[in-house]
Each structure stands twice: as structure tokens, then as C-alpha cells.
Design an enzyme around this catalytic site. Structure first.
Site, short mmCIF file in Angstrom:
data_model
loop_
_atom_site.label_atom_id
_atom_site.label_comp_id
_atom_site.label_asym_id
_atom_site.label_seq_id
_atom_site.Cartn_x
_atom_site.Cartn_y
_atom_site.Cartn_z
CE LYS A 69 -3.66 2.22 2.72
NZ LYS A 69 -4.61 1.99 3.83
CG ASP A 168 -6.09 4.78 11.40
OD1 ASP A 168 -5.27 3.92 11.77
OD2 ASP A 168 -6.88 4.61 10.46
MG MG Z 1 -5.83 0.89 8.89
#
Ligand code: MG
Ligand code: ADP
Length: 563
Positions: A69, A168
Site C-alpha cells: 500500500k 489512526d
Molecule cells: Mg488501517
């Protein structure tokens, strides 16, 4: 038809859907809620995704890849068994696996999805994510920012009004968002983040610090030993918040070294990274014009927020501890599932409205006559943290006499010089000859709900409009390239879903076999060969029973909790 919500993570992916009782997660073929974002090819060239692939990271590192990613939006390619794969293609294989699991679980075809992306993903990375969806046979109805997704799930769950800070930190990225819930409206006030700060960086720092202390050159280690070291540091990192000291047996090829990893050592190694995480938090707070006391609750998302060091740092900044009653691993997928239901106009969500912001500034380059040697200066058109969708027009004039062409360069970033921002593309515009400053153009930037940018330029005197055409966009394929990629994907072999359980078990057994010695090793070999024999007999009931047994046996022999 069900639209699923997908959290396509650096480390783990998950998917969910909407039910009468709210969002629910969909288990994968192994019955698990998280699918490691790892892809590999086996000896026969067939694709392996998820846990079975993750088990092969050490022993088959040349044909297995993780954390791709991080390459989304770049044109970097990865070689697996002599075949080249782009990051969107690898992501597509993960998405395809999730799609199949969802289809098996729901008992119907799944063709549409909402996919979450880090809020701080730039335009190229968003395009790459959309492309990955298409390559997996999924129409991507919406890209939702991960912290926004987390906030929706949290908000629905808590039914609480107020201002929330969402932090996050996953495997590769750190995202910060500030949201307000009021009267069913959820408004994002600010987002900030760091695309290169996550759990992997802690492991990297641990490995580097350790090798440095022992004066071992990283490049002198063979791939297998290095992978094992990474895995050991990964496990140690997960235990470090609970254990003061951990004894680790290190293997650098010669004699094994016993080494004590202390919490203090970890804190020292991790502190620079922890300090880096403060920056986006401060920026989001100042963009939203809020002081710590105005935050009602702090919501933690992502596996790395389990680090006590991270929690205490956040606690110090805000003078109170973050809330820990939601599962940081699954909340993003649940939120994406809610967004999917919102798009399908599910009546249970009638009273909920969601607004999001553009996390970075979008603009163009302009000449600065006072200091032309610096190159073009950045002229912001859409400011960061503007509420989306947003459309802004700026009128610009020609810079030179008799200029007949104008190149509008499109950038994203926060630096005053374009060379320090991210180039997104350009538009070439023809202009009637005139003295400088006489001809004007209207530049319109439109930023949609997916976080994708469209640019239109109108030559005012002619009323002629040129549209978007963001060229040279790495990670974005032309139609022809897309076709070739789809063909390539279609040519890849996939194993039947049912056999994946067996493959994951065998891969785990093989990893444990490699890692152990003596009696333990023999025990594992015996378990595996018995299992092989059962698989050969192809009796479905017998295989099912054996799967459970082998799973339990292997788990009892596995001391590492890195999976
Ligand atoms: Mg995540
Ligand atoms: P992503 O969203 O990037 O897929 P996740 O939210 O699944 O990532 O988080 C994965 C990261 O969390 C990994 O880097 C992993 O090492 C880290 N992690 C998981 N559990 C713990 C733990 N107990 N302590 C510290 N880090 C953890």
C-alpha cells in the site's frame, strides 16, 4: 444488491456490510475478520493472499510481498517469480480475495464497494486505489477517508454528540482527524497525517538500532535471517507494552546470541517516531482552531495505537487518556460499511449526514518576478481542510507579452515553492496574442467527495474551456494499460477457496518447522505428514475434522504472535 465497505490496510484488510442491526464484518475463508494484506505466488504460479501468504514471507520472500500500500500512487513495480506487478495490481488481488469471501458469505455477487483510504492519501494514491478496485472487478462507489469511517462507526455506536479526535496509526500511515457530531450531522473539521509513519517504522528502527549496537552490517545478512529478525522484532514490539524485559534468541548465521530487550531500550528507539506523530496532531488542532480542552473524546484506531508509549504520549498532550472501548482493528471497515449503506440510501440511516474535508492544499504554479530563480511559486486554489465537495475559481493573467501558450501545472502540498510540492499534472492552453496581463484565464478546481480533483481552465476572451486531463499521473493507467492488466489478472491462477484453509495451515506448519529444532521439530513434521495423507484421501469430513486438530496442535506449538 449489497455494497460492501472495505478497509484496504497496509498490514490488514477487512470488509463489512450493513444489516438491520447495524454494520457487521464479513469473515474471510478462514473464518477470520482480518485478512493480512500480503500477496504471493506459489511454486505453480498460483496466487496466494492473506494469512497463507504471510506465513510464506520468510521462506519464500522472493515470491511474497507485503506493505505494498505504501507504493500506491508511485510507478514502482514488484517482481514476484519473474513477473512484474504494480501496487494497484497487488492491491487488486487482496480486494479480489475479499470480494470472493463476501460473495460466499452473502450468497450473492458483489460488484460494488466503498473503499477506505488514509485521509492524507494524495490524488495519485486515490486514483491508484480506485484502479485497484476496478482491476478486482469492483465498481468503487466512494473512497472514504479512514478516520472518517472510524468516526462514523464510533459515532453510531456511542450515539454521543461532541467533538472527537481520531488517531489512526496502522502499519504504514498515521492519520489524524477532528470531527464533530451534532444533530445527526457529522462534520470533519480538519485532517492531517504522515503517509510514512506506522508500525513498520518502529520495527525498522528496532532492527537498525540492534544491528548498530552489535555492529553488524545489514547488507551482510542473508534475506532469511533478516526476515526472521524483523519478525522477532515485530513480536517483541507487540509484547513490549506488557513486558519489562524480553529474552530474544538472535541468529546471525554463526553462534546464536541471547539478548535482552527492555522497555527502556524500546522507548529510546521509538521516541523519534513518537515525536513525529505529535506534528500532525498539532496541525489538525490548530487548523480546527481548537484547544485540547475542547476535545470531548479521543478515539484510537489501528494496531499501533496499542503501544503504551503512544497512549501515554497522547495522554500527556491532552491531559487525559484516550478511550479504548472500540476495537481499533475493525472500526474502519465497519464505518466503510455504513458509508456503503448511506450511498445505497438505506432508510435506517435517513437522519445521518456526513461532510468531509480536503486534507491538503491544491494549487498551481505562478511566476514570481521578485525572485524568479526559485522557480514557480505555489498559488493555493483550494485550501486544505475546505469542506468537500468544493469548487473554486481563480482568475489569472498572462505573464509575458504575446504569450500564445500557457502551461497550467497542478500541484498539491503546503510549500510556497512548487518544486517542494507534489506534481499532479498539467494542462496546455492556447491563448490569443496580446500584451502581458491582458489575456485572462479562469482556473477552476473541483474536488469531489472521493477526494479526486478535476481542473477546468477557461480562456476568458474566447470563452473556451479546457478540462482536467491530469497527465503523467504515476499509478494511473491508460485504458490500454488497464486492459493489459485485466488480462494479466485473468491469466493468473487462483486456488479454490476451500483449499486456502489447508494451505494456510501447511504454510504455518512449515514456518514453525523451520524455526524449531529437536523434538518440537519432529512433532511438527509428524503433524504435517499426517495432514498431507488426509488431504490426499480427499474425504471432505475427514479433512474438516483434521483442519481443526492441526490448527489447535500448531497453535499450541507457536510461541510467536506476529500473525
Ligand atoms: Mg488501517
Ligand atoms: P493497517 O491499517 O496499516 O493495515 P493495522 O491497523 O492493522 O494496520 O495495524 C497494523 C500495525 O499494528 C502493525 O504494524 C502491527 O505491528 C501493529 N500492532 C498490532 N498489534 C500491536 C501491539 N499490541 N502493539 C504494538 N503494535 C501493534
Amino acid at each position: 444488491m449489497t455494497v460492501i465497505g472495505i478497509d484496504l490496510g497496509t498490514t490488514n484488510s477487512a470488509c463489512g456490510y450493513w444489516t438491520e442491526d447495524g454494520p457487521k464484518l464479513i469473515p474471510n475463508r478462514l473464518g477470520e475478520l482480518l485478512t493480512p494484506s500480503v500477496v504471493g505466488l506459489d511454486e505453480a504460479g498460483a496466487v496466494i493472499v492473506g494469512k497463507a501468504a504471510k506465513e510464506r514471507l520468510i521462506d519464500h520472500s522472493g515470491s511474497t510481498v507485503a506493505a505494498f500500500k505504501r507504493l500506491m500512487g508511485s510507478d514502482h513495480k514488484i517482481m514476484l517469480n519473474k513477473k512484474l506487478f504494480s501496487a494497484p495490481e497487488l492491491s487488486a488481488l487482496v480486494l479480489r480475495s475479499l470480494k470472493e469471501d463476501a460473495e460466499a458469505f452473502l450468497g450473492e455477487p458483489v460488484t460494488e464497494a466503498v473503499i477506505s483510504v488514509p485521509a492524507y492519501f494524495d490524488d495519485n494514491q486515490r486514483h491508484a486505489t480506485k484502479l485497484a478496485g476496478e482491476l478486482a472487478g469492483l465498481k468503487v462507489d466512494r473512497l472514504i477517508n479512514e478516520p472518517t469511517a472510524a468516526a462514523i462507526a464510533y459515532g453510531l455506536h456511542q450515539k454521543q454528540e461532541g467533538t472527537f479526535l481520531i488517531l489512526d496509526m496502522g502499519g504504514g500511515t498515521f492519520d489524524v482527524s477532528i470531527l464533530e457530531f451534532f444533530d445527526g450531522v457529522m462534520e470533519v473539521h480538519a485532517s492531517a497525517g504522515d503517509n510514512f509513519l506506522g508500525g513498520e517504522d518502529f520495527v525498522e528502527a528496532m532492527v537498525d538500532a540492534l544491528l548498530n549496537e552489535l555492529q553488524i552490517e545489514k547488507s551482510s545478512l542473508d534475506v532469511r535471517l533478516l526476515q526472521t529478525l524483523y519478525m522477532q522484532m515485530e513480536s517483541a514490539k507487540r509484547r513490549v507494552s506488557q513486558m519489562d524485559t524480553q529474552e530474544i534468541l538472535l541468529d546471525f548465521g554463526g553462534e546464536k546470541i541471547r539478548w535482552s530487550l527492555t522497555r527502556d531500550w524500546f522507548s529510546r528507539v521509538a521516541t523519534p517516531l513518537i515525536l513525529r506523530s505529535k506534528r500532525p496532531i498539532e496541525r489538525a488542532m490548530s487548523d480546527a482552531n481548537l484547544s485540547p480542552a475542547q476535545i470531548d473524546d479521543i478515539v484510537l484506531v489501528g494496531g499501533s495505537t496499542r503501544l503504551a508509549l503512544f497512549r501515554s504520549t497522547v495522554g500527556r498532550i491532552f491531559g487525559r487518556l484516550p478511550s479504548t472501548h472500540i476495537d481499533p482493528d475493525t472500526v474502519v471497515a465497519l464505518g466503510a460499511a455504513v458509508q456503503a449503506a448511506l450511498l445505497s440510501k438505506n432508510s435506517a440511516l435517513d437522519d445521518m449526514v456526513l461532510t468531509d474535508v480536503c486534507p491538503y492544499t491544491l494549487g498551481t504554479g505562478v511566476v514570481n518576478e521578485d525572485s524568479p530563480q526559485q522557480g514557480l511559486y505555489f498559488l493555493p486554489i483550494i485550501e486544505r481542510n475546505s469542506t468537500v465537495p468544493v469548487s473554486v475559481v481563480r482568475r489569472l493573467a498572462t505573464a509575458a507579452d504575446n504569450q500564445t501558450e500557457l502551461q497550467l501545472e497542478i500541484y498539491q502540498g503546503e510549500n510556497r515553492l512548487v518544486k517542494k510540492n507534489i506534481f499532479l499534472g498539467q494542462l496546455n492552453i492556447k491563448i490569443p496574442k496580446a500584451p502581458r496581463g491582458k489575456e485572462e484565464i479562469d482556473v477552476r478546481y473541483t474536488y469531489d467527495m472521493n477526494g479526486l480533483l478535476e481542473v477546468d481552465v477557461t480562456v476568458v476572451s474566447q470563452n473556451k474551456t479546457y478540462s482536467k486531463l491530469i497527465q503523467r499521473n504515476p499509478g494511473v493507467m491508460s485504458e490500454k494499460e488497464k486492459e493489459a492488466s485485466l488480462k494479466k489478472m485473468a491469466a493468473l491462477k487462483f486456488h479454490p477457496r476451500e483449499s486456502e484453509v489447508n494451505r494456510a495451515l501447511i504454510a504455518k506448519g512449515e514456518r514453525l518447522y523451520e524455526a524449531s529444532l529437536g523434538d518440537k521439530r519432529e512433532k511438527i513434521a509428524a503433524i504435517l505428514s499426517q495432514f498431507d495423507a488426509i488431504l490426499d484421501r480427499q474425504n471432505v469430513n475427514e479433512i474438516k475434522k483434521a483442519q481443526l486438530q492441526v490448527k489447535e496442535l500448531l497453535e499450541s506449538l507457536d510461541s510467536e504472535d506476529w500473525l
